[in-house]
Every structure is written in structure tokens, then in C-alpha cells.
Design a protein around this motif. Structure first.
Motif, PDB file in Angstrom:
ATOM      1  N   GLN A 178       0.833  -1.206   0.000  1.00 46.09           N
ATOM      2  CA  GLN A 178       0.000   0.000   0.000  1.00 46.09           C
ATOM      3  C   GLN A 178       0.866   1.254   0.000  1.00 46.09           C
ATOM      4  OE1 GLN A 178      -2.335  -1.358   3.538  1.00 46.09           O
ATOM      5  NE2 GLN A 178      -3.969  -0.320   2.452  1.00 46.09           N
ATOM      6  N   ALA A 179       1.948   1.196   0.777  1.00 44.84           N
ATOM      7  CA  ALA A 179       2.797   2.374   0.917  1.00 44.84           C
ATOM      8  C   ALA A 179       3.508   2.740  -0.381  1.00 44.84           C
ATOM      9  CB  ALA A 179       3.812   2.180   2.044  1.00 44.84           C
ATOM     10  N   GLY A 181       1.754   2.623  -3.154  1.00 45.86           N
ATOM     11  CA  GLY A 181       0.671   3.095  -4.006  1.00 45.86           C
ATOM     12  C   GLY A 181      -0.245   2.024  -4.570  1.00 45.86           C
ATOM     13  N   ILE A 182      -0.070   0.772  -4.111  1.00 47.80           N
ATOM     14  CA  ILE A 182      -0.938  -0.286  -4.626  1.00 47.80           C
ATOM     15  C   ILE A 182      -2.245  -0.283  -3.846  1.00 47.80           C
ATOM     16  CG2 ILE A 182      -1.203  -2.790  -4.844  1.00 47.80           C
ATOM     17  CD1 ILE A 182       1.833  -2.908  -5.280  1.00 47.80           C
TER      18      ILE A 182
ATOM     19  N   LYS B  72      -5.817   6.495   3.137  1.00 50.27           N
ATOM     20  CA  LYS B  72      -5.130   5.208   3.097  1.00 50.27           C
ATOM     21  C   LYS B  72      -3.695   5.395   2.620  1.00 50.27           C
ATOM     22  CE  LYS B  72      -9.162   2.480   1.784  1.00 50.27           C
ATOM     23  NZ  LYS B  72      -9.773   1.784   0.643  1.00 50.27           N
ATOM     24  N   PRO B  73      -2.795   4.458   2.998  1.00 47.07           N
ATOM     25  CA  PRO B  73      -1.401   4.589   2.583  1.00 47.07           C
ATOM     26  C   PRO B  73      -1.239   4.762   1.071  1.00 47.07           C
ATOM     27  CG  PRO B  73      -1.682   2.687   4.031  1.00 47.07           C
ATOM     28  CD  PRO B  73      -3.039   3.261   3.820  1.00 47.07           C
ATOM     29  N   GLU B  74      -2.062   4.027   0.287  1.00 43.20           N
ATOM     30  CA  GLU B  74      -1.891   4.139  -1.165  1.00 43.20           C
ATOM     31  C   GLU B  74      -2.246   5.532  -1.666  1.00 43.20           C
ATOM     32  OE1 GLU B  74      -3.741   1.722   0.409  1.00 43.20           O
ATOM     33  OE2 GLU B  74      -5.497   1.160  -0.792  1.00 43.20           O
ATOM     34  N   CYS B  77       0.639   7.837  -0.713  1.00 42.70           N
ATOM     35  CA  CYS B  77       1.742   7.634  -1.656  1.00 42.70           C
ATOM     36  C   CYS B  77       1.473   8.398  -2.945  1.00 42.70           C
ATOM     37  CB  CYS B  77       1.907   6.142  -1.941  1.00 42.70           C
ATOM     38  SG  CYS B  77       3.041   5.786  -3.290  1.00 42.70           S
ATOM     39  N   LYS B  78       0.244   8.299  -3.429  1.00 45.14           N
ATOM     40  CA  LYS B  78      -0.081   8.980  -4.685  1.00 45.14           C
ATOM     41  C   LYS B  78       0.001  10.492  -4.547  1.00 45.14           C
ATOM     42  CE  LYS B  78      -2.695   5.112  -6.332  1.00 45.14           C
ATOM     43  NZ  LYS B  78      -3.975   4.417  -6.350  1.00 45.14           N
ATOM     44  N   ARG B 105       5.443   5.401 -10.760  1.00 47.92           N
ATOM     45  CA  ARG B 105       4.295   6.276 -11.007  1.00 47.92           C
ATOM     46  C   ARG B 105       4.849   7.598 -11.513  1.00 47.92           C
ATOM     47  NH1 ARG B 105      -0.644   6.534  -9.391  1.00 47.92           N
ATOM     48  NH2 ARG B 105      -0.297   4.537  -8.402  1.00 47.92           N
ATOM     49  N   THR B 154       8.177   6.059  -7.095  1.00 46.32           N
ATOM     50  CA  THR B 154       6.806   6.555  -6.933  1.00 46.32           C
ATOM     51  C   THR B 154       6.795   8.075  -7.146  1.00 46.32           C
ATOM     52  OG1 THR B 154       6.948   6.996  -4.551  1.00 46.32           O
ATOM     53  CG2 THR B 154       6.321   4.767  -5.190  1.00 46.32           C
TER      54      THR B 154
END
Ligand SMILES: Nc1ncnc2c1ncn2[C@@H]1O[C@H](COP(=O)(O)OP(=O)(O)OP(=O)(O)O)[C@@H](O)[C@H]1O
Ligand SMILES: [Mg+2]
Lengths: 286, 238
Positions: A178-179, A181-182, B72-74, B77-78, B105, B154
């Protein structure tokens, strides 16, 4: 000789069916740490839906596809609407899947009754083939080849695509995945759909061999659990080796020492677990 | 310079234990901010909370003015937070190439620098040699380089580095340190946690010391370097 050849082929066919059932179970467990006890019921539902579709006039192949899609869809809905609410709470999740298993089993009983029914093999695969001295139903040969092809396709998906790498990453460490970006939410639903669709497909493909009856789920789920415990949860290779191992042990156990078939089934598992608690291909899942 | 990252009154719990208590700090854009403190001071907890891996019960985290709380972590990150976690947490069953492929990304804004696979192989030539190797079978140093590269592709606006030198041989530490300096020169904003004090002091523009989840000192690295009482009291350095 003939005996050994034809029982080996039976073992391969059962192993293939178990792979279709257990690979999805194992992927779901590896990714979400949920033991989906509804998996056997979804296999049975797949078989019943396939049968209903055939009776409704669909060809075998269309019925198999429809059934797999419907079961996969149901799996996705299950994950989105129910399991997700209990994320991270193992016991409630397992109990929930058990409850769903009972509901599916009762619904099948209500809709299709208690008598065993035969799902006819497609006409182009009826009849038998000679393999050496043994005469073997053509449909079983198809099951062996088809399940191997599905195993290959799954392997390519997991090992050769970006989506597969994401799934493996999340199996290794979901927080870290997740960290970077998934989206674990999308991944969970996708894997649940895939795993349950495979179970549904397995039900239809297994139908002509196993026939379709109310306790099919209870006969299949323990075998799938054994496969996963033996092979190691979350590992496709483990599900593959485990499924064929159980296919052989169960088939030969039943014909050679029918009284001890279950003992013989559990002995290798005890042996493996005492040396490798994570199963043959398992890693320690945190 | 504007702040890249701002933490205000941040409280983070492990169960009932409050590991970070009312943390206020900020990281300037393009600077290296060092977060220091003894074992158990709450450094990893802070970084995990910024990345969304731990929930926060009170307080705010902002990235260039945008609130990260509750995401959320994702999603975090984005928005531009890259995490290099303590213990590296590489994916053992993925190859180097796969790590970078799933993490890559494109930057959200047209940026002058894009960290892609080629850039990572320039930054860490060892990763190029190891492209097809399973990360689980690599040395600790290589895994650390991979963990940094994985966060960089990322294309984060802020990089969180949690003990990048931990457990590495001297020569590898030098390589990793050189890479971090290069990122700093390129203008990346970095929040660095590091027990290797000389290394942290050399890289940092500003330092924050945590003790039991609270800030006990903040200031410039050269001031800290000359204050042996401070180092003895809060960092256990004599
Ligand atoms: N998963 C956890 N469950 C319960 N308590 C935890 C957990 N992780 C950390 N803690 C506690 O929270 C406090 C802060 O820990 P943290 O890992 O943030 O410290 P740290 O500053 O990163 O230390 P180190 O320098 O050793 O990495 C410690 O008291 C620790 O025992
Ligand atoms: Mg730490």
C-alpha cells in the motif's frame, strides 16, 4: 499395469480439480489472511449453476463460463459487502465465511433438491480413449489437460504480469505494498473474484466426474484445506504440488485401503508439518 | 521556503500506548530534516503515521498544505509521500525489476526530474546487475538500495528515510550516503531518521530530537554536534 495407469490418470484428474479449488483458496488466504470456508460451497454452487444452465439449453462450455462468472461475481460481492467490514479480524471473518457456506448449501438444497444429479459431459468429449492397455474416459483426459492449462495460465499471470507482481508483493507485505501506491482494496476484490470464479469453474468441470449432490461442498473443502496446508498458503506452486499429491494419495488410498483412506490422507500432512510447519512451499506469513 | 511537510499536535498510539505525544514539526522544501532520538523514542511511529500505516487519533499531517489525515497509505503515496521503512521491507518473492515496475508512477506535476528505472540504475549501479534477482536473496546493502529506489520511482515530493544505514557495512553506508546527498542536491525534500549520528549530522540541514514521543530539542546540526551534554542526554552519545 492397467490398474496403475488408470488410477494414476484418475489421480491426475482429481488433482487438477483440487488445484482449481485450492489455488483460489490459497491466493485469497495468502493475500487477505482469510480462510474462505465458503470455497467448497462456491465450488458446489458452480456445479449446480452449470447444471441449471445446461438444462436451460446452454451448451456445456457456455454453461461453464456463465457459472464461473456468476460465482466470481458472488465472490466479489461477498468481499465488498461483508468480509471488508471485518478486515483484520480473523475469527469473525472465518465464522462469516462459514455462515455463507451454510446459506449457499441450503439455498442449493432448496432450489435443486436432495437427489444427486449427473452433469452430462459435452458430446464431443464423450466416449473413451485407449492409453496403453487402459481404456479411459475421454472427458477425464480433458480434465487433466484443462486443469494443467489453467495452472499454466495462472502461473503466467502471477509470475509474468505486473498485476501478478502486485499480488505477490501484497502477499509478502500488504502494508508496504500500500505504501508504494498499490490499492489493496482493488486487489482484494480482484483476487476474491478470480479465486471464487476458479472454484465455480472447477465445480462445472468436475460435475461430469463427481456428479452434483448436496454434500459435494463438504467432500471437497477438507481436501482443499489439506492441499493448502500441505503446499503452504499463498503459494501457487504449493497449491499445484499439494493438489496433485492429495489427488494421488486420496485416489490410491480409496482403492487400495478404503478403510484407511482418511488416515492415509492425513499422515503425509502430519509428516510434512512436523518438518516444515509452513508447508512445502509456504513462507511464514506475518 | 515553504514547508513540504507539517506535523501539528500529532498523537499516535500502538493500541493503548501513546508513542507520539503532540508532535509539532515541519520539513522545509528541498531540505534534509533529521529526526533523532534513542531507541523507542517514537521515530518509526512518526514516519509510519505520516505514510498512513498507523492511524492518528489527534493532530494533523499536511503535505504542501494538503491534509493527509484519514487517508489510506496508497492515497498518501499517490499524493507524494515515499517511504523507505525501517528494516527495508522489500518483497522477498519479487525481482528487483518487479519492485520498480509495480512502484513506478509518473510525477503528478510536470517535473523537471522523473525517477524511473533508468535513473535508479544510474543512482545504484548494483541494482542494474541484480535486475532479475529475487530481492529476498540479495545482501542487506542491496536490499536497502532497492528499498530507496522503490520509494523514489513513486516520484514522491517528500522522501521518508527510516535508518537507511542500519546494519550495513561501512563501505555500503558510504554508497547509500552518497546517493542521499545526490537526492538532496537534486532538491528532494527528505525526512531522515538515522542512528549513525555523524552521517545524520553531515546530511541534515536541521535536526529534531524526540524523547518519549515528544520534541526535546530542535536546531542546526553544527550546534548539536558541539553540544556533548545534549548528545549524551538524548542520543546516548558520549
Ligand atoms: N507494534 C507495536 N506495538 C506496540 N508498541 C509498539 C509497537 N511499535 C513500537 N512500539 C512502541 O512505541 C514506542 C516507539 O517505538 P518506535 O518504533 O517508534 O521507536 P523508534 O524511535 O523508531 O526506535 P528505534 O530507534 O529503536 O527504531 C516504543 O516504546 C515501542 O516499544
Ligand atoms: Mg525505529
Amino acid at each position: 499395469m492397467t490398474f496403475w495407469v488408470s488410477q494414476s490418470l484418475n489421480s491426475l484428474a482429481l488433482g487438477g480439480l483440487l488445484f482449481m479449488l485450492a489455488s483460489g483458496f490459497s491466493l485469497i488466504f495468502g493475500l487477505m489472511r482469510v480462510a474462505n470456508l465458503a470455497h467448497g460451497a462456491l465450488f458446489m454452487l458452480g456445479a449446480y449453476l452449470g447444471l441449471a444452465a445446461v438444462k436451460a439449453g446452454l451448451g456445456f462450455w457456455a454453461a461453464a463460463l456463465t457459472s464461473a462468472l456468476l460465482v466470481g461475481l458472488l465472490g466479489g460481492v461477498m468481499e465488498r459487502t461483508l468480509l471488508r467490514r471485518l478486515a483484520g479480524r480473523t475469527l469473525p471473518q472465518v465464522l462469516l465465511t462459514l455462515g455463507i457456506a451454510f446459506i449457499i448449501a441450503d439455498a442449493c438444497l432448496m432450489l435443486w433438491g436432495g437427489d444427486p444429479m449427473r452433469l452430462p459431459a459435452p458430446p464431443e468429449l464423450s466416449g473413451a480413449v485407449r492409453i496403453g492397455d487402459a481404456v479411459f474416459p475421454r472427458y477425464r483426459v480433458f480434465v487433466i489437460v484443462a486443469s494443467a492449462a489453467i495452472a499454466l495460465a495462472l502461473w503466467l499471470l502471477m509470475e509474468r504480469t505486473r498485476a501478478g507482481a502486485m499480488i505477490r508483493a501484497a502477499v509478502d507485505d500488504v502494508g508496504m505494498a500500500q505504501a508504494i501506491g498499490i490499492s489493496s482494496s482493488t486487489l482484494f476484490t480482484a483476487v476474491f473474484c478470480l479465486g471464487t470464479a476458479l472454484a465455480g469453474l472447477g465445480g462445472v468441470i468436475g460435475g461430469p466426474i463427481l456428479s452434483v449432490y448436496p454434500s459435494l461442498d463438504q467432500d471437497m473443502l477438507p481436501l482443499a484445506l489439506l492441499v493448502v496446508i500441505l503446499g503452504g498458503a499463498g503459494s501457487l506452486a504449493g497449491a499445484f504440488v499439494g493438489a496433485y499429491a492429495i489427488g494421488f494419495i486420496y485416489t490410491f488410498g480409496q482403492v487400495l485401503v478404503p478403510d484407511l483412506a482418511y488416515v492415509i490422507l492425513f499422515l503425509p500432512m502430519v509428516a510434512v508439518l512436523s518438518v516444515a510447519p509452513q508447508g512445502l512451499f509456504g513462507r511464514r506469513l506475518g | 521556503m515553504p514547508d513540504a511537510l507539517t506535523l501539528s499536535d500529532l498523537h499516535v498510539y500502538h493500541g493503548d500506548i501513546c508513542a507520539v505525544r503532540g508532535l509539532d514539526m515541519s520539513c522545509a522544501e528541498g531540505a534534509v530534516t533529521a529526526l533523532l532520538g534513542r531507541n523507542g523514542a517514537g521515530k518509526t511511529t512518526t514516519l509510519s503515521a505520516i505514510a498512513g500505516l498507523l492511524g492518528t487519533r489527534q493532530g494533523h499531517v499536511e503535505l504542501f498544505g494538503k491534509a493527509l489525515g484519514g487517508r489510506k497509505p496508497e492515497a498518501i503515496c499517490k499524493l507524494g509521500v515515499g517511504l523507505v521503512p525501517q528494516g527495508r521491507r522489500i518483497f522477498p518473492s519479487l525481482t528487483v525489476q518487479e519492485h520498480l515496475a509495480i512502484a513506478f508512477r509518473r510525477p503528478r506535476h510536470a517535473a523537471e526530474r522523473v525517477y524511473d528505472v533508468a535513473a535508479m540504475e544510474t543512482l545504484f549501479p548494483r541494482l542494474k546487475e541484480r535486475r532479475r534477482q529475487l530481492a529476498g536473496s540479495m545482501s542487506g546493502g542491496e536490499q536497502q538500495m532497492l528499498a530507496i529506489a522503490r520509494a523514489l520511482v513513486t516520484n514522491p515530493r517528500v522522501l521518508l528515510l527510516d535508518e537507511p544505514a542500519e546494519g550495513l557495512a561501512q563501505q555500503i553506508v558510504a554508497e547509500v550516503a552518497e546517493a542521499i546527498s545526490e537526492l538532496k542536491r537534486a532538491g528532494l525534500s527528505i525526512l531522515l531518521v538515522e542512528h549513525n549520528l555523524p552521517l545524520a549530522l553531515r546530511l541534515a540541514d536541521t535536526c529534531v530530537i524526540l524523547s518519549s514521543g515528544e520534541v526535546v530539542w530542535r536546531g542546526a546540526p553544527h550546534i548539536l554536534a558541539n553540544d556533548s551534554d545534549l548528545m549524551a542526554q538524548h542520543l546516548g552519545v558520549h
